[in-house]
Design an enzyme around this catalytic site. Structure first.
Site, PDB file in Angstrom:
ATOM      1  CD  GLU A 192      -2.918   5.794  -5.822  1.00  0.00           C
ATOM      2  OE1 GLU A 192      -3.040   6.559  -4.830  1.00  0.00           O
ATOM      3  OE2 GLU A 192      -3.714   4.883  -6.076  1.00  0.00           O
TER       4      GLU A 192
ATOM      5  CD  GLU B 243      -2.994   0.898   0.017  1.00  0.00           C
ATOM      6  OE1 GLU B 243      -3.127   1.877  -0.753  1.00  0.00           O
ATOM      7  OE2 GLU B 243      -3.628  -0.156  -0.118  1.00  0.00           O
TER       8      GLU B 243
END
Length: 124
Positions: free
Chosen positions: A79, A72
């Site tokens: 991102e 994550e």
């Protein structure tokens, strides 16, 4: 190598831990998905304590939790890097973000399956 060179190396090395910690804290504060994974991890750890897991079950769960949180963090990093490059819609930017999210999903599904294999017999 002189004393100052060793001190400088040690300073850079110790700063790298500070940077890593800052990245984790920032992600905990700002990323909803990471917060969800962290919350579920805490529930799993509590459940494991209550159900008296074996040593190997603990090792497996810790690897799953560590892997999930690490993946994550990598997804968040990717991102942010893509967002830094372009704010506009671009099919390749979308593909990169979707692939990273897909990697998280695959690992999450694997973790759930393994978690069920470990916990269901304890609950029955």
């Amino acid at each position: 190598m002189g004393l100052n060179d060793h001190q400088s190396e040690w300073k850079r090395f110790s700063k790298s831990f500070l940077f890593a910690w800052n990245g984790i804290i920032r992600t905990v504060k700002h990323e909803r998905n990471f917060q969800i994974h962290l919350f579920i991890s805490l529930i799993i750890l509590l459940s494991g304590s209550i159900l008296s897991l074996s040593r190997i079950e603990w090792i497996i769960l810790l690897f799953l939790i560590g892997g999930m949180l690490s993946l994550e963090l990598m997804n968040t990093a990717l991102e942010r890097a893509v967002d830094l490059i372009t704010k506009d819609y671009h099919p390749l930017a979308k593909a990169a973000k979707d692939a990273a999210a897909g990697a998280v999903l695959v690992y999450a599904l694997l973790s759930v399956i393994i978690g069920l294999i470990i916990f269901i017999p304890k609950l029955i």
